[in-house]
Design an enzyme around this catalytic site. Structure first.
Site, PDB file in Angstrom:
ATOM      1  N   GLY A 221      44.659  41.174  41.664  1.00 39.54           N
ATOM      2  CA  GLY A 221      43.530  41.315  40.524  1.00 39.54           C
ATOM      3  C   GLY A 221      42.653  42.840  40.491  1.00 39.54           C
ATOM      4  N   SER A 222      41.806  42.625  40.297  1.00 42.80           N
ATOM      5  CA  SER A 222      40.916  44.131  40.249  1.00 42.80           C
ATOM      6  C   SER A 222      40.519  44.529  41.428  1.00 42.80           C
ATOM      7  CB  SER A 222      39.710  43.886  39.221  1.00 42.80           C
ATOM      8  OG  SER A 222      39.034  42.755  39.597  1.00 42.80           O
ATOM      9  N   THR A 225      37.056  42.791  42.497  1.00 43.80           N
ATOM     10  CA  THR A 225      37.033  41.383  43.002  1.00 43.80           C
ATOM     11  C   THR A 225      37.902  41.369  44.370  1.00 43.80           C
ATOM     12  OG1 THR A 225      37.305  40.535  40.971  1.00 43.80           O
ATOM     13  CG2 THR A 225      37.722  38.945  42.414  1.00 43.80           C
ATOM     14  N   GLY A 226      38.769  42.411  44.543  1.00 46.84           N
ATOM     15  CA  GLY A 226      39.574  42.428  45.873  1.00 46.84           C
ATOM     16  C   GLY A 226      38.608  42.721  47.116  1.00 46.84           C
ATOM     17  N   GLU A 243      46.600  43.065  46.382  1.00 49.57           N
ATOM     18  CA  GLU A 243      47.585  43.714  45.404  1.00 49.57           C
ATOM     19  C   GLU A 243      46.582  44.122  44.083  1.00 49.57           C
ATOM     20  OE1 GLU A 243      50.210  45.083  45.554  1.00 49.57           O
ATOM     21  OE2 GLU A 243      51.435  43.966  46.951  1.00 49.57           O
ATOM     22  N   CYS A 277      49.577  46.296  36.174  1.00 56.27           N
ATOM     23  CA  CYS A 277      49.059  47.077  37.181  1.00 56.27           C
ATOM     24  C   CYS A 277      49.689  48.601  37.317  1.00 56.27           C
ATOM     25  CB  CYS A 277      49.240  46.277  38.440  1.00 56.27           C
ATOM     26  SG  CYS A 277      50.903  45.708  38.790  1.00 56.27           S
TER      27      CYS A 277
HETATM   28  P1  NAD Z   1      40.298  39.877  38.321  1.00 63.25           P
HETATM   29  O1  NAD Z   1      39.822  40.667  39.528  1.00 63.25           O
HETATM   30  O2  NAD Z   1      38.929  39.829  37.292  1.00 63.25           O
HETATM   31  O3  NAD Z   1      40.584  38.144  38.398  1.00 63.25           O
HETATM   32  C1  NAD Z   1      41.896  37.973  39.419  1.00 63.25           C
HETATM   33  C2  NAD Z   1      41.709  36.695  39.872  1.00 63.25           C
HETATM   34  O4  NAD Z   1      40.467  36.660  40.860  1.00 63.25           O
HETATM   35  C3  NAD Z   1      41.452  35.492  38.791  1.00 63.25           C
HETATM   36  O5  NAD Z   1      42.304  34.393  39.128  1.00 63.25           O
HETATM   37  C4  NAD Z   1      40.017  35.174  38.953  1.00 63.25           C
HETATM   38  O6  NAD Z   1      39.642  33.826  38.595  1.00 63.25           O
HETATM   39  C5  NAD Z   1      39.753  35.348  40.571  1.00 63.25           C
HETATM   40  N1  NAD Z   1      38.364  35.681  40.831  1.00 63.25           N
HETATM   41  C6  NAD Z   1      37.610  36.041  40.276  1.00 63.25           C
HETATM   42  N2  NAD Z   1      36.256  36.274  40.973  1.00 63.25           N
HETATM   43  C7  NAD Z   1      36.643  36.114  42.333  1.00 63.25           C
HETATM   44  C8  NAD Z   1      36.051  36.071  43.615  1.00 63.25           C
HETATM   45  N3  NAD Z   1      34.885  36.257  43.640  1.00 63.25           N
HETATM   46  N4  NAD Z   1      36.867  35.546  44.768  1.00 63.25           N
HETATM   47  C9  NAD Z   1      38.279  35.514  44.519  1.00 63.25           C
HETATM   48  N5  NAD Z   1      38.766  35.247  43.251  1.00 63.25           N
HETATM   49  C10 NAD Z   1      37.908  35.592  42.216  1.00 63.25           C
HETATM   50  O7  NAD Z   1      41.350  40.805  37.602  1.00 63.25           O
HETATM   51  P2  NAD Z   1      42.092  40.450  36.129  1.00 63.25           P
HETATM   52  O8  NAD Z   1      41.129  40.849  35.161  1.00 63.25           O
HETATM   53  O9  NAD Z   1      42.351  38.848  36.006  1.00 63.25           O
HETATM   54  O10 NAD Z   1      43.259  41.262  36.484  1.00 63.25           O
HETATM   55  C11 NAD Z   1      43.285  42.541  35.964  1.00 63.25           C
HETATM   56  C12 NAD Z   1      43.265  43.396  37.411  1.00 63.25           C
HETATM   57  O11 NAD Z   1      44.363  43.091  38.046  1.00 63.25           O
HETATM   58  C13 NAD Z   1      43.838  45.038  37.052  1.00 63.25           C
HETATM   59  O12 NAD Z   1      42.703  45.676  37.579  1.00 63.25           O
HETATM   60  C14 NAD Z   1      45.013  45.282  37.530  1.00 63.25           C
HETATM   61  O13 NAD Z   1      45.494  46.495  37.725  1.00 63.25           O
HETATM   62  C15 NAD Z   1      45.235  44.146  38.493  1.00 63.25           C
HETATM   63  N6  NAD Z   1      46.614  43.964  38.913  1.00 63.25           N
HETATM   64  C16 NAD Z   1      47.026  44.354  40.046  1.00 63.25           C
HETATM   65  C17 NAD Z   1      48.473  43.987  40.343  1.00 63.25           C
HETATM   66  C18 NAD Z   1      49.162  44.490  41.608  1.00 63.25           C
HETATM   67  O14 NAD Z   1      50.282  44.183  41.905  1.00 63.25           O
HETATM   68  N7  NAD Z   1      48.638  45.616  42.277  1.00 63.25           N
HETATM   69  C19 NAD Z   1      49.062  43.225  39.483  1.00 63.25           C
HETATM   70  C20 NAD Z   1      48.515  42.758  38.061  1.00 63.25           C
HETATM   71  C21 NAD Z   1      47.354  43.168  37.990  1.00 63.25           C
END
Ligand code: NAD
Length: 473
Positions: A221-222, A225-226, A243, A277
């Protein structure tokens, strides 16, 4: 519309409340997802914990066979999964869309099923024998984003299962349906509780990362959030693979044939409408070829059909959700204000042209931008590409590295030796030469710097789901 159920302990678990999942091409409901609560999470973790006791003892060859069976099951249900994916995610059925994603999930599951973690003998002599064993971690929490919901759930869960762990999946609330169905299909061939799926609002995420019954989090994810995941997981000392977001740079050297590389550049940047990503998100082009590279790119982009993903001739879908649409529109507007638009209709007029509904953002290419401009510095995650003209290769390398992200990068040149040298100097987890974003199940993939840590895929990816135990005798 029949609501979906959670998948816990091998069966469907209905919830009292549901939430609507929107089809981003129509802004109409694609389905009703179960609104899971903390209690459901506790049930899923308890089921996964019970299953772990037996699953960890299953011989590796049987776990490999089970993962192969999962791959076959996904293949059998490929068209249904693809249709569901298109309905909730928006990507087209064809091109590099849903059918391709499901095919990728099958290929990844099959390859991963062939991996093995044999005991390593570190020493065996008169002083004694030392063996290195790989032990599963217990229950793995998988948290996934909305861009490739099926493929990423497979990337997370198959290596976890293969190495003897059990899994609780939590997809993004924007795209929960295809993951629920995927896990249901997986449950048909795996023992009860080995894989579970809960869905609900974002609040489930922190509940998972803090849960005492979970041993590891694999999070995609982002970056923002990471960081929260890392903080929240500290108390229970969870293992982490993060990731995170990328802002991949591509460097085009002066010796390229613009015609030859244009299609690779286009798909590097615009696959999944840029919502990838490791997509090309900043393109540095040498001044000698800048104009020609740009016009070739624009020519290709002009012929790509965007629309509702069920249209068999559609190649690109909408942005997945309103929040992301606003991020893309805002960054594109800042790019337009500071740069020169080579391609890009007015977004409002474009939406009207597309029927007035759906988060369709026009393919946009903007040049005369530089580091320091928001569209270059920040991750757009949408169908907008900034182009930066440069005159010295050193300057391009410096600018490519001058970003907190470090997921992927690419170098485009006929001189492969020089391209390799530049690749070596790029601060990112993967570098491609004359292509971008071509990940494979046998090559580790992960980010450096703010793009996270740990890798997926291949043996190195599998090791992330284990702890080491050394046995001295
Ligand atoms: P996001 O971080 O908003 O959400 C990702 C997940 O985290 C969702 O399931 C969400 O419900 C959950 N989440 C939200 N708040 C949380 C918390 N406080 N604790 C734990 N989990 C929580 O990301 P997104 O908008 O769904 O995805 C887009 C982002 O993901 C982009 O930045 C993209 O580059 C990245 N991404 C990275 C990879 C990689 O392999 N590096 C692959 C795909 C996407």
């Amino acid at each position: 519309m029949e609501p979906f159920c959670l998948i816990i302990d091998g069966g469907r678990v209905p919830t009292q409340e549901h939430f609507e999942v929107l089809n981003p091409a129509k802004e109409e409901p694609a389905g009703l997802a179960p609104l899971g609560q903390k209690k459901h999470l506790d049930d899923a973790v308890a089921a996964a914990k019970r299953a772990f006791g037996k699953w960890r003892e299953v011989p590796e060859a049987d776990r490999q066979a089970a993962c192969m069976e999962v791959a076959s099951k996904i293949e059998e249900n490929a068209e249904e999964l693809a249709q569901l994916l298109t309905a909730e995610q928006g990507k087209p059925l064809n091109g590099l869309g849903s059918r391709w994603e499901i095919g990728g999930a099958v290929a990844w599951a099959q390859y991963t099923a062939s991996l093995s973690l044999p005991v390593k003998v570190l020493q065996d002599n008169e002083q004694g024998r030392i063996e290195l064993h790989r032990k599963p971690l217990g229950v793995v929490g998988s948290i996934t984003p909305w861009n490739f919901p099926v493929m990423i759930a497979v990337w997370h869960s198959i290596p976890a299962i293969l190495s003897g762990n059990t899994v609780v999946c939590k997809p993004s609330p924007f795209t929960p349906l295809s993951t629920l169905r995927l896990v249901e299909i997986m449950s048909e061939v795996l023992p009860q509780g080995v894989v579970n799926c809960i869905t609900g609002k974002d609040t489930l995420g922190p509940a998972i990362t803090a849960h005492e019954g979970i041993g590891k989090i694999i999070f995609t994810g982002s970056c923002a959030t990471g960081k929260k995941v890392m903080v929240n997981a500290a108390e229970t000392m969870k293992r982490l693979t993060l990731e995170l977001g990328g802002n991949d740079a591509g460097i085009v050297l002066p010796d390229v044939d613009p015609k030859e590389i244009a299609e690779g550049l286009f798909w590097g940047a615009f696959i999944n409408s840029g919502q990838t990503c490791a997509a090309l998100k900043r393109l540095y082009v040498h001044e000698d070829v800048h104009d020609e590279v740009c016009s070739e790119l624009v020519a290709i982009a002009e012929n790509m059909k965007m629309g509702e993903g069920t249209g068999e001739d559609v190649i690109l879908g909408p942005v997945q959700n309103a929040k992301q649409y606003d991020i893309v529109a805002d960054l594109a507007a800042s790019g337009k204000a500071g740069g020169r638009v080579l391609l890009g209709e007015d977004p409002e007029k474009y939406r009207d042209k597309m029927g007035g509904k759906g988060y369709f953002y026009p393919l946009t290419i903007i040049t005369d931008l530089d580091n320091g401009d928001r569209l270059v510095d920040e991750e757009q995650f949408g169908p907008v590409l900034p182009v930066i003209r440069y005159s010295q290769v050193e300057e391009a390398i410096e600018k490519a590295n001058d970003n907190p992200s470090g997921l992927g990068g690419s170098v485009w040149s006929r001189d492969i030796a020089q391209a390799r040298e530049i690749a070596n100097r790029m601060e990112c987890g993967s570098v491609w030469i004359n292509k971008h974003g071509m990940i494979q199940p046998n090559a580790p993939f992960g980010g450096v710097k703010s793009s996270g840590f740990g890798v997926e895929f291949g043996e190195e990816g599998l090791l992330e789901y284990t702890d080491i135990q050394v046995v001295f005798s």
